[in-house]
Design a protein around this motif. Structure first.
Motif, PDB file in Angstrom:
ATOM      1  N   TYR A 100       0.299   7.402  -6.186  1.00  0.00           N
ATOM      2  CA  TYR A 100      -0.836   8.334  -6.194  1.00  0.00           C
ATOM      3  C   TYR A 100      -0.392   9.739  -5.784  1.00  0.00           C
ATOM      4  O   TYR A 100      -0.830  10.742  -6.381  1.00  0.00           O
ATOM      5  N   ALA A 101       0.491   9.855  -4.790  1.00  0.00           N
ATOM      6  CA  ALA A 101       0.943  11.162  -4.301  1.00  0.00           C
ATOM      7  C   ALA A 101       1.672  11.930  -5.393  1.00  0.00           C
ATOM      8  O   ALA A 101       1.452  13.144  -5.590  1.00  0.00           O
ATOM      9  N   TRP A 102       2.525  11.248  -6.130  1.00  0.00           N
ATOM     10  CA  TRP A 102       3.288  11.942  -7.170  1.00  0.00           C
ATOM     11  C   TRP A 102       2.426  12.250  -8.395  1.00  0.00           C
ATOM     12  O   TRP A 102       2.635  13.276  -9.080  1.00  0.00           O
ATOM     13  N   GLN A 103       1.436  11.417  -8.650  1.00  0.00           N
ATOM     14  CA  GLN A 103       0.474  11.746  -9.704  1.00  0.00           C
ATOM     15  C   GLN A 103      -0.323  12.996  -9.321  1.00  0.00           C
ATOM     16  O   GLN A 103      -0.578  13.879 -10.166  1.00  0.00           O
TER      17      GLN A 103
ATOM     18  N   LEU B 157       0.824  -1.212   0.000  1.00  0.00           N
ATOM     19  CA  LEU B 157       0.000   0.000   0.000  1.00  0.00           C
ATOM     20  C   LEU B 157       0.857   1.260   0.000  1.00  0.00           C
ATOM     21  O   LEU B 157       0.442   2.293  -0.546  1.00  0.00           O
ATOM     22  N   ILE B 158       2.037   1.174   0.599  1.00  0.00           N
ATOM     23  CA  ILE B 158       2.977   2.303   0.541  1.00  0.00           C
ATOM     24  C   ILE B 158       3.325   2.615  -0.914  1.00  0.00           C
ATOM     25  O   ILE B 158       3.375   3.785  -1.326  1.00  0.00           O
ATOM     26  N   ASP B 159       3.542   1.580  -1.701  1.00  0.00           N
ATOM     27  CA  ASP B 159       3.834   1.774  -3.128  1.00  0.00           C
ATOM     28  C   ASP B 159       2.655   2.428  -3.845  1.00  0.00           C
ATOM     29  O   ASP B 159       2.844   3.328  -4.690  1.00  0.00           O
ATOM     30  N   GLU B 160       1.440   1.987  -3.512  1.00  0.00           N
ATOM     31  CA  GLU B 160       0.252   2.549  -4.142  1.00  0.00           C
ATOM     32  C   GLU B 160       0.110   4.038  -3.797  1.00  0.00           C
ATOM     33  O   GLU B 160      -0.199   4.872  -4.664  1.00  0.00           O
TER      34      GLU B 160
END
Length: 484
Positions: free
Chosen positions: A87-90, A80-83
């Motif tokens: 999402y944060a950088w998008q 979930l950290i990867d997800e």
């Protein structure tokens, strides 16, 4: 009285006896079950599921991740950290302000966005918490009166800070680094806190790093676990973090795994308990590799009586206790009195020993002097009419006995008391006798005589011994006479 009521009364009496025997304040080890009860927080899987559902571009339900990781929740958190990282950088590229700009700084780990969301959710829960009108307000009011030596928690929320505002908070790696960690009056947040998201331990990588540091943490905390009663609240007996700590405790004790470790208590909540049901009084925890440890166990459906049993009266604030401990430490370590850099004003106001006893929490002598003047008959000694005579005849707590015997903890004296019981059938702590007296009025307050010291010294030296019971009958060891 129902079977369960009898069980609970007997269990709480044993807990109060251990508190008295140790001569110390308890350590509260607080887990997620307490937060679930008082702020309605989810369990670990529930937290991960909620955060996964909050992702606007959620790819899969939480079951996808748990199956992929064989239900290993730290690894689920890593995925979930990867997800959240993607999402944060998008979001950043699209000009969204969902995450604070400082989180994008190059010095931050990629996990910071997920941990920020964890902290934000905990903040929401804490904003909804209030003592007034709480469904468990009676429990919380009692809990607030306690003054444990220290509170250790793996929870991320700030519930303990709300309940114990006098306590200083130490978070994450600072628990290992700071000297005052072992001092009275602290909340040790060993898995981090919502106030410092970067310190939160939640992913596989976090736990791998924590396990490397854990040996230093446990080495620092082992003194706690040997000298103080440790009460686990809101934890499962199968919690891997707790098992790791208990493994080291078992190694230090190096005793019989079938013996109950008297100063370790697990309190387990169960919603409904039949009044005719008698839960176990202890549990054996499998530590793996053929090792186990047996600890005290109490099953409850409310915490009122547990919290009342943990209460220890003191008229002074935690700030003063913490300051006094710091002053005494500085006095001892200073080379000369002129090098002291401590505020001695409070100590200079002490006029007599009773005031000093009250200041540093030594209430036993003061309370003993207020005993009734009715004569006390003890077989083998005679009639004791003066409370001062009681103090003179039984001058020692069990912890003081251990010190005089050169033992590291009162626990080892308690083991000898059990040995006497097994071999002679006589429980020294079960009555007032020539070795022991309970001078407690509202709760147990056990004291021991010089004759008890001589008896324990014989047992320690593996010399022949005999004991006199409460009827002054001399008893000799008969091995395997009675199973404890």
């Amino acid at each position: 009285m129902s079977q369960y009521a009898t069980y609970l009364n007997d269990s709480l009496l044993r807990l109060r006896t251990v508190l008295d025997d140790s001569g110390t304040r308890p350590i509260l080890f607080v887990g997620s079950g307490i937060s679930r009860r008082y702020i309605n927080s989810p369990d670990w899987l529930g937290l991960l599921e909620r955060l996964n559902n909050e992702l606007p571009n959620k790819k899969y339900p939480i079951g996808y991740y748990t199956q992929n990781c064989n239900n290993h929740l730290p690894t689920v958190a890593s995925l979930l950290i990867d997800e959240y990282y993607d999402y944060a950088w998008q979001s950043f590229s699209s000009g969204s302000n969902e995450f604070p700009k400082h989180l994008y700084h190059h010095s931050n780990s990629k996990s910071i966005f997920f941990k920020y969301k964890v902290a934000s959710f905990m903040e929401q829960l804490m904003n909804g918490f209030s003592f007034e009108g709480h469904v468990y307000s009676e429990e919380l009011d009692i809990l607030k009166t306690l003054k444990p030596h220290v509170i250790i928690t793996t929870n991320y929320d700030t519930l303990m800070e709300k309940i114990f505002p006098e306590y200083n908070v130490i978070i994450g790696q600072q628990v290992i680094k700071r000297r005052e960690t072992t001092n009275i009056g602290h909340i040790l947040k060993i898995h981090g806190c919502m106030t410092k998201p970067e310190e939160i331990v939640i992913s596989k990588e976090d736990y791998d790093g924590f396990e490397e540091r854990q040996k230093y943490l446990i080495a620092k905390l082992l003194t706690y676990f040997m000298e103080h009663p440790v009460v686990f609240l809101g934890y499962s007996l199968n919690d891997p973090n707790i098992k790791a700590i208990l493994t080291d405790i078992a190694a230090i004790l190096n005793g019989d795994s079938d013996e109950v470790v008297n100063n370790i208590w697990f309190i387990e909540w169960k919603e409904k308990i039949d009044s005719n049901f008698k839960p176990p009084t202890d549990k054996t925890i499998d530590l793996g590799n053929g090792k186990s440890i047996r600890v005290n166990y109490i099953q409850v459906n409310r915490f009122n009586e547990i919290f009342k049993s943990l209460y220890q009266h003191t008229a002074i604030t935690m700030d003063i206790l913490r300051e006094l401990q710091s002053n005494i430490y500085n006095i001892i370590k200073s080379k000369t009195i002129t090098n002291l850099e401590v505020d001695m004003v409070r100590l200079q106001t002490i006029k007599d020993e009773e005031e000093l006893a009250r200041l540093i929490g030594l209430t036993s002598i003061c309370s003993a002097k207020s005993l009734t003047n009715e004569p006390l008959k003890v077989i083998g000694i005679g009639t004791i009419a003066d409370p001062e005579q009681i103090i003179a005849r039984y001058p020692m707590r069990i912890s003081q006995l251990a010190e005089k015997l050169g033992l590291s903890s009162w626990y080892h004296v308690d083991v000898m008391i059990k040995k006497i019981y097994r071999e002679t059938g006589f429980n020294i702590k079960g009555s007032n006798n020539r070795y022991h007296i309970d001078i407690g009025i509202t709760q147990p307050e056990h004291r021991y005589s010089a004759e008890a010291l001589m008896l324990f010294r014989k047992i320690l030296n593996e010399e022949p011994y005999s004991v006199y019971d409460e009827n002054d009958n001399e008893l000799y060891p008969e091995f395997e006479q009675l199973a404890f």
